[in-house]
Write a protein that holds these residues in place. Sequence first.
Motif, PDB file in Angstrom:
ATOM      1  N   LEU A   1      97.906  27.115  43.261  1.00  0.00           N
ATOM      2  CA  LEU A   1      97.386  26.321  41.860  1.00  0.00           C
ATOM      3  C   LEU A   1      97.876  24.586  42.316  1.00  0.00           C
ATOM      4  CD1 LEU A   1      97.427  28.075  38.831  1.00  0.00           C
ATOM      5  CD2 LEU A   1      95.765  27.799  40.251  1.00  0.00           C
ATOM      6  N   THR A   2      99.113  24.461  42.792  1.00  0.00           N
ATOM      7  CA  THR A   2      99.491  23.068  43.140  1.00  0.00           C
ATOM      8  C   THR A   2      98.405  22.612  44.232  1.00  0.00           C
ATOM      9  OG1 THR A   2     101.709  23.545  42.288  1.00  0.00           O
ATOM     10  CG2 THR A   2     101.314  21.725  43.630  1.00  0.00           C
ATOM     11  N   ALA A   3      98.298  23.357  45.151  1.00  0.00           N
ATOM     12  CA  ALA A   3      97.713  22.700  46.331  1.00  0.00           C
ATOM     13  C   ALA A   3      96.181  22.569  45.853  1.00  0.00           C
ATOM     14  CB  ALA A   3      97.726  23.859  47.418  1.00  0.00           C
TER      15      ALA A   3
ATOM     16  N   LEU B   1      99.436  30.944  50.757  1.00  0.00           N
ATOM     17  CA  LEU B   1      99.962  30.557  49.307  1.00  0.00           C
ATOM     18  C   LEU B   1      99.314  31.376  48.164  1.00  0.00           C
ATOM     19  CD1 LEU B   1      99.771  26.694  49.604  1.00  0.00           C
ATOM     20  CD2 LEU B   1     101.561  28.112  50.321  1.00  0.00           C
ATOM     21  N   ASP B   2     100.331  31.519  47.064  1.00  0.00           N
ATOM     22  CA  ASP B   2      99.703  32.259  46.158  1.00  0.00           C
ATOM     23  C   ASP B   2     100.705  31.864  44.905  1.00  0.00           C
ATOM     24  OD1 ASP B   2     102.309  33.305  46.245  1.00  0.00           O
ATOM     25  OD2 ASP B   2     101.555  35.300  46.898  1.00  0.00           O
ATOM     26  N   GLY B   3     100.190  32.099  43.448  1.00  0.00           N
ATOM     27  CA  GLY B   3     101.020  31.794  42.442  1.00  0.00           C
ATOM     28  C   GLY B   3     100.646  30.317  42.202  1.00  0.00           C
ATOM     29  N   ASP B   4     101.806  29.797  41.530  1.00  0.00           N
ATOM     30  CA  ASP B   4     101.661  28.364  41.291  1.00  0.00           C
ATOM     31  C   ASP B   4     101.683  27.466  42.655  1.00  0.00           C
ATOM     32  OD1 ASP B   4     102.232  29.139  38.677  1.00  0.00           O
ATOM     33  OD2 ASP B   4     104.217  28.586  38.625  1.00  0.00           O
TER      34      ASP B   4
ATOM     35  N   LYS C   1      97.258  24.703  31.626  1.00  0.00           N
ATOM     36  CA  LYS C   1      95.897  24.581  31.083  1.00  0.00           C
ATOM     37  C   LYS C   1      94.810  25.525  32.175  1.00  0.00           C
ATOM     38  CE  LYS C   1      95.807  20.199  29.142  1.00  0.00           C
ATOM     39  NZ  LYS C   1      95.244  18.801  28.820  1.00  0.00           N
ATOM     40  N   VAL C   2      95.193  25.550  33.455  1.00  0.00           N
ATOM     41  CA  VAL C   2      94.286  26.306  34.353  1.00  0.00           C
ATOM     42  C   VAL C   2      94.580  27.501  34.299  1.00  0.00           C
ATOM     43  CG1 VAL C   2      94.005  26.843  36.976  1.00  0.00           C
ATOM     44  CG2 VAL C   2      94.183  24.516  36.212  1.00  0.00           C
ATOM     45  N   ARG C   3      95.885  28.162  34.016  1.00  0.00           N
ATOM     46  CA  ARG C   3      96.075  29.436  33.698  1.00  0.00           C
ATOM     47  C   ARG C   3      95.187  29.971  32.456  1.00  0.00           C
ATOM     48  NH1 ARG C   3      98.950  31.706  37.300  1.00  0.00           N
ATOM     49  NH2 ARG C   3     100.475  30.784  38.267  1.00  0.00           N
ATOM     50  N   GLN C   4      95.188  29.132  31.355  1.00  0.00           N
ATOM     51  CA  GLN C   4      94.463  29.521  30.228  1.00  0.00           C
ATOM     52  C   GLN C   4      93.021  29.326  30.389  1.00  0.00           C
ATOM     53  OE1 GLN C   4      95.648  26.597  27.124  1.00  0.00           O
ATOM     54  NE2 GLN C   4      97.793  27.196  27.313  1.00  0.00           N
ATOM     55  N   GLU C   5      92.311  28.597  31.076  1.00  0.00           N
ATOM     56  CA  GLU C   5      90.859  28.488  31.118  1.00  0.00           C
ATOM     57  C   GLU C   5      90.315  29.033  32.398  1.00  0.00           C
ATOM     58  OE1 GLU C   5      89.970  24.390  30.879  1.00  0.00           O
ATOM     59  OE2 GLU C   5      91.609  23.918  29.246  1.00  0.00           O
TER      60      GLU C   5
END
Length: 312
Positions: A194-196, A188-191, A154-158
């Motif tokens: 976002l997880t953090a 950190l980068d990528g997923d 969802k985060v990647r979409q919005e």
Amino acid sequence: MASSPIDECIGVFRWVLDVQSEWPCSDSIKSGREAATLWALGKDNQRALNFLTAEEREKVLRFYHIRDVKLSLGSQLLKHCAVVKSCRVPWSESRISKHDNHKPCYVPKNGSGKHLEFNVSHHGSLVALAGCTDKDTQIGVDVVQVDTVKDVSKVRQEGWSSWVSTYAAVFSDREVQDIAIWKPSGSLDGDALLTAKLRHFYAHWCLKEAYVKMTGEALMAPWLQDMEFRNVQAPRAASDLSVKDSKEDWGEAFSDVEVWRDGKQVTGVRLELQAFRDDYMIGTASSRLDAPYSPYKLLDLQQDVYSAAEAN
């Protein structure tokens, strides 16, 4: 984590039950009342249901999804078990009452005996309960599961800021900004990044839920955006701790958060956020600063609950 006997605990005792481990079955095979009825016919499931009142069984079996049936059943069993073990009454007398604000509690007959203040939360496959026999202590608990697969998509979409803004009704302007611009230390980068960031978001959410549940008000409380948490950190997951520090499924505990309301710091409330396994966090709120928190105990239905129910 071992804990002291509950009847000797002068503070807040805390329990966790994993319903998927206790009642393993595929939650996605069927849904609907018929599926719940069929599930209830299982020998082990009938045994658990028979410890409830007829009204409680009916409430449990109203749910559409099997996973919700199990969570509701686990919640009801923990409530009764908490009353039996902390107030030393037979299971048959462990009737659950409610305060005027609809928070559950236990009030002994004729006011003679121990009271129990408690709160229950469930998410994912976990049910958490926190309780205290001091009738003047308010308790709140909340458990959240960080569903990175669903949320990252969802985060990647919005976009991160847009996704965070959808929760603006729950947080103060400062909290929304803090969540939106927060970045973890390191590279950190990528997923992983976002997880953090999602764990930081859910840390805010879990603490706020625990707090408002302590007060007896829901997330629609009119003062919700006037109250904010500062210095929020997501506790490290169990797998992020070194082997010598790790205690089974339990991750880091964090308690240095500050609560502010209407520009003034709120005192007299104790908050703690604990990581469980890799994707859960559990928040506890208490209106007594001097009430010690017991370590969380992961319950076993047979040893901890059924034994209490069948002892009398």
